[in-house]
Enzyme design. Structure first.
Site, PDB file in Angstrom:
ATOM      1  N   GLY A 644     -25.796 110.006  -3.262  1.00 49.46           N
ATOM      2  CA  GLY A 644     -26.867 110.487  -4.241  1.00 49.46           C
ATOM      3  C   GLY A 644     -27.816 109.499  -4.705  1.00 49.46           C
ATOM      4  O   GLY A 644     -27.653 108.336  -4.581  1.00 49.46           O
ATOM      5  N   ASP A 759     -26.756 118.618 -16.190  1.00 49.40           N
ATOM      6  CA  ASP A 759     -27.040 118.799 -14.541  1.00 49.40           C
ATOM      7  C   ASP A 759     -26.138 119.528 -13.989  1.00 49.40           C
ATOM      8  O   ASP A 759     -25.620 119.503 -12.866  1.00 49.40           O
ATOM      9  CB  ASP A 759     -27.188 117.522 -14.027  1.00 49.40           C
ATOM     10  CG  ASP A 759     -27.662 117.044 -12.802  1.00 49.40           C
ATOM     11  OD1 ASP A 759     -28.565 117.907 -12.441  1.00 49.40           O
ATOM     12  OD2 ASP A 759     -27.205 116.113 -12.092  1.00 49.40           O
TER      13      ASP A 759
END
Length: 958
Positions: A644, A759
């Site tokens: 990521g 998130d």
């Protein structure tokens, strides 16, 4: 005097390793006795120091032999009673040595510290000694695929730590032992999860006492025996069961009516018995993949209406069960259905498989029934339909129809293809690997006792199996280059078999240590395939191509040469000792530095480069960078499991065998520093079963690494997209939702101070091996400090598609921002669609089509078919309403996460599920937002991509 000091220093430097090398005399005597009973022990079993000389397969701790792992060594002979004198032995694995014969010595019962006894695929015979019941620390007992005979020792019931019990594929006789007064029995094994007793000669009835609600069994395999009498109703009390096999016995009477209590069972095999009465009603067994009730004497009855409700079903086997009437079209629309076998019944009327049948459907075998017509769609069909022996095949012109022809053999010729290369031409002792290298592979047969599928033509299954096995081998740093699977087939007992070839990464053959290690991973069930394949065992072929290490031999030298060598050595001794002094000083300095770093791992923390003050931790473990490199095979590509914006994630294996996930930040990333500090501070202070646990961290040499518990079933997104191989029905989705909601509610309402995640998304909700959801990735999380309980002004951070519009436009962060993101995840659970897909935003799409006056609120067109469309989706409408409340534009109108938890619990109760069982920034920026400089993040212009206008922060594309 100086020489004496140097000599003392030399002893200090080397003394520990010299002492550790010596093998305990008693252990040496015992292992010598074991060796003497073998005609061909490993070649390097020479000398008087097995520990110091690293005999193949021998592991020691403090001069005591603690492990013997010699699988696939081609050993011949017997197992000597001397084995019982190795009092510190914990692991004994002699699997895949067919030349090991004779009885298992009674002295095996003296190994009081033994935890793993593994003798798979040897040639042992005779009775299993009762003394085995003395091994109270035994966790793993695997004696399958030998020639053991006689009774199952009742004393096994004393092994209260036993996890795995496999006595299958032997010649055991007699009844199943249960406790009686002072005598132990298998019913006492409350913590055992695996009962594998198939392919023996057991007789008598199945004692009702054998099963109870206190047991934790997941596999009960008694297939291919001679058991008689009825099935005990107590079986229905073991609600942890996942695989049940009682097929190929002589059981009679009716199937217990409470069998449908086993809602976690995935494979149920009761075929080839003498069962009578009505077909069992299995309504509610929504996890059921494979159902085989064939060849019994059930009462004649119409096709059961409850079968099409089993939306996880892949395989339906009801051959010779007196089923009659018409097959419903809805049966063939089951999403995962692959095979329907209903030969030798009384089915009649027209066969209509519809136009919306499962795209996985491969076989419909209805031979010898009374079907007089077959309705085919205009576009034809790709399913193999067999109607031989039905009236429809006796009509004029029917002989030319494919469904009236003798079927070809339904076997698969699958073999792992080359990996984008041309297979090499190899000599007779070698084979071309998938990477097109010539070598001598380690080969054998994988046997799966209860796979959840029947379609052998689906290469995706085998590719997934190969990848997972390769990952397992690499996680244990085994020298494996590639593996090949071939010749998938089923045997007469419905076991699924595959040929396995494992290719070496170094040279053209494996050495003995590598073969033994690979064998142990398979014999000890260290490698665990997905539940798609069910319980398995491996039988290895004999390996004869060992890359032998050279055993040192003593050369004869002349006395003159000896004198010369001695004189030369004397000339260097002073220099050597001086060098050792330097080494000693350097090692002492290194140890001191390491001790300092362990006591204060942030001694090199730079507040300017690392985003603030030193992290404040509560109990997190520090790992060295060197250790983490060992655990991940130097962060190899094979160990990588994700990546990521922060960096990459690797799978690692701790020395204890525990799997971990290691997140490694990109070096020099300021953003990584913020996230690193956030995660270790937050996760070291919060502990909840629905939050991913932080095992530890590493801050060393400019590296920032986080070590988490490893969750084998990946992320929710992977399951919803189908890449994990896990099918989530309605009940499982509710289980995931309640788990994630509880984790968030803990952060908002019970953590001190409260925490906003910021998130929440499907990639940050991970699933353990029981599909319990755990919230992960706290890199963007925000602590709600004193006076910030209502809101905090901060730069906008999050992921597009999940981002709260109110937070985006005002920069006012509250717990309700997480609620919005969770609402999007709920819609994702319903639709399996990404939040923003092909320019469409899922929240708006649901609002547009939603109609409360229609069934399922008119959402059938966008619901995920794998959720179980066509079955009872109790509570779905309430779930939709809750999700839409969570994504309300106004945060004040959204529920709290505590309220969300309560409502999902109520939905689960309404759906007939037990929710308790599922649980075990700057003011300037704020002023800019207040003036209206930011658009709504999900306006039509922003669907496809972001091109500007966000505050300088982390907002990731979905």
């Amino acid at each position: 005097m100086g020489v004496r000091v140097l000599a003392i220093l030399l002893v200090i430097l080397l003394g520990d390793s010299t002492a550790d090398a010596a093998t305990n005399p008693d252990d040496f005597s015992s292992i010598t006795g074991v060796k003497s009973a073998w005609q061909n022990p490993p070649p390097n079993w020479v000398g008087a120091d097995p520990c110091g000389n690293a005999w193949d397969g021998i592991s020691c701790t403090n001069s005591r032999i603690t492990s013997i792992t010699l699988s696939s060594m081609g050993l011949t002979g017997s197992l000597s009673g001397d084995i019982g004198q190795l009092s510190e032995l914990r692991i004994l694995d002699l699997s895949y040595n067919k030349g090991l014969t004779g009885s298992l010595p009674v002295q095996i019962g003296n190994l009081m510290k033994l935890t793993n006894l593994i003798l798979v695929g040897c040639g042992f015979s005779g009775r299993i000694p009762d003394s085995i019941g003395s091994l109270r620390n035994l966790v793993f007992l695997s004696l399958n695929s030998n020639r053991f005979s006689g009774l199952i020792p009742a004393a096994i019931g004393n092994l209260d730590r036993l996890y795995w019990l496999d006595l299958a594929d032997n010649q055991l006789t007699g009844s199943i032992p249960v406790s009686n007064g002072s005598n132990p029995g298998l019913d006492m094994l409350l913590h055992t999860k695996h009962f594998h007793f198939g392919q023996n000669q057991l007789d008598g009835t199945i004692p009702s006492q054998l099963f109870s609600s206190e047991m934790h069994l997941i596999h009960v395999l008694f297939d291919n025996n001679q058991l008689t009498g009825s099935m005990p109703s107590t079986l229905g009390l073991v609600q942890s069961l996942e695989v049940v096999r009682f097929d190929r016995n002589s059981l009679s009477g009716a199937v217990p009516g409470n069998l449908n209590n086993l809602t976690s069972v995935q494979e149920l095999h009761l075929s080839n018995n003498r069962l009578t009465g009505p077909l069992p009603n299995l309504t509610g067994m929504d996890a059921l993949n494979y159902l085989d009730l064939s060849n019994n004497s059930f009462d004649a009855a119409d096709f059961p209406p409850w079968i099409p409700t089993l939306q996880s079903l892949t395989t339906l086997m009801l051959e010779h069960t007196q089923v009659r009437g018409l097959l419903p079209v809805i049966l063939f629309s089951i999403f995962s259905l692959q095979s329907v076998v209903l030969r030798n019944n009384q089915l009649s009327g027209t066969l209509d498989i519809g136009t919306s049948h499962s795209n996985q459907l491969q076989l419909i075998d209805l031979q010898i029934n009374f079907i007089d017509d077959f309705k085919q769609s205009s576009g034809g069909y790709s399913v193999e339909v067999i109607l031989i022996g039905n009236p429809v095949c006796q009509e004029t012109g029917a002989a030319g129809q494919s469904y009236c022809a003798i079927p070809q053999s339904n076997t698969s010729s699958y073999s792992t293809p080359p990996n984008n290369c041309i297979p090499a031409t190899c000599n007779s002792n070698e084979t071309s690997s998938p990477n097109c290298k010539c070598s001598s592979p380690y080969m054998g047969t994988l046997v799966f006792r209860a796979p959840s599928f029947s379609g052998l033509g689906n290469s995706t299954y085998f590719e997934h199996l190969a990848r997972s096995m390769m990952t397992s081998f690499q996680s244990y740093q085994l020298p494996v280059d590639s593996i090949s699977l071939s010749d998938p087939r089923k045997d007469s007992s419905d076991n699924f078999k595959l040929n396995l070839s494992v290719f070496p990464s170094e040279g053209v053959s494996f050495n003995r240590t590598s073969i033994s290690s690979i064998g142990f991973v398979l014999s000890n069930q260290t490698y665990k395939p997905s539940k798609l394949f069910g319980p398995f065992y491996f039988i290895a072929d004999q390996y004869t191509y060992f890359a032998e290490a050279q055993v040192p031999t003593t050369s004869k030298k002349s006395s003159n040469v000896g004198v010369i060598v001695g004189a030369a050595a004397g000339g260097f001794v002073l220099l050597l000792l001086l060098a050792l002094v330097g080494v000693y000083a350097f090692r002492q300095k290194t140890r001191a530095e390491k001790a300092t770093e362990q006591s204060n791992p942030f001694v090199n923390w730079d507040p300017n480069k690392s985003s603030g003050s030193i992290p404040q931790l509560k109990g997190a473990r520090w790992f060295s960078l060197e250790d983490l490199k060992k655990y991940t095979n130097s962060f190899s590509g094979a160990s990588e499991i994700g990546s990521g914006g922060y960096g990459k994630v690797y799978r690692g294996t701790l020395p204890t065998g525990t799997l971990v996930a290691i997140k490694r930040a990109q070096q020099g990333s300021m953003q990584g520093g913020v996230e690193f500090k956030n995660e270790i501070e937050l996760l070291s202070r919060v502990h909840h079963k629905n939050l991913v646990s932080l095992v530890g961290f590493c801050f060393e040499q400019g590296e920032q690494l986080l070590v988490y518990e490893f969750l084998p079933n990946g992320s929710l997104k992977e399951s919803l997209s189908g890449t994990s191989g896990i099918r989530l029905d309605w009940a499982k989705r509710l289980k995931v939702a309640i788990g994630a909601a509880r984790g968030l509610a803990y952060l908002h309402e019970l953590a001190d101070p409260p925490i906003i995640h910021r998130d929440i998304k499907s990639t940050n909700i991970l699933l353990d091996d029981h599909l319990n959801a755990k919230v992960a990735d706290f890199g963007l999380s925000k602590l709600m400090g004193e006076g910030e309980r209502g809101h905090v002004t901060t730069q906008v951070k999050g992921t597009m598609g999940y981002l709260d519009p109110e937070y985006y436009m005002t920069q006012q962060l509250t717990e309700k921002s997480d609620v919005y993101s969770f609402g999007v995840v709920m819609l994702e659970l319903l639709t399996a669609r990404r939040p923003i897909e092909r320019g469409k935003y899922i929240v708006r799409e649901v609002r547009v089509v939603m109609d409360k006056d229609k069934e399922l609120y008119n959402l059938q067109g966008i619901l995920d078919p794998a959720i179980g469309l066509g079955t009872s989706l109790k509570g779905l409408e309430r779930f939709v309403e809750l999700a839409m409340r969570c994504v309300d534009d106004s945060g004040a109108d959204r529920p709290s996460m505590g309220e969300v938890v309560k409502e999902i619990e109520n939905i689960m109760v309404f759906a007939g599920l037990n929710p308790k069982a599922e649980s075990e920034t700057s003011s300037a920026s704020h002023e800019e937002a207040r003036k209206g400089n930011f658009r709504h993040p999900y306006s039509n212009e922003d669907f496809l991509e972001y091109s500007g206008g966000f505050p300088p922060s982390r907002i990731e594309p979905q």
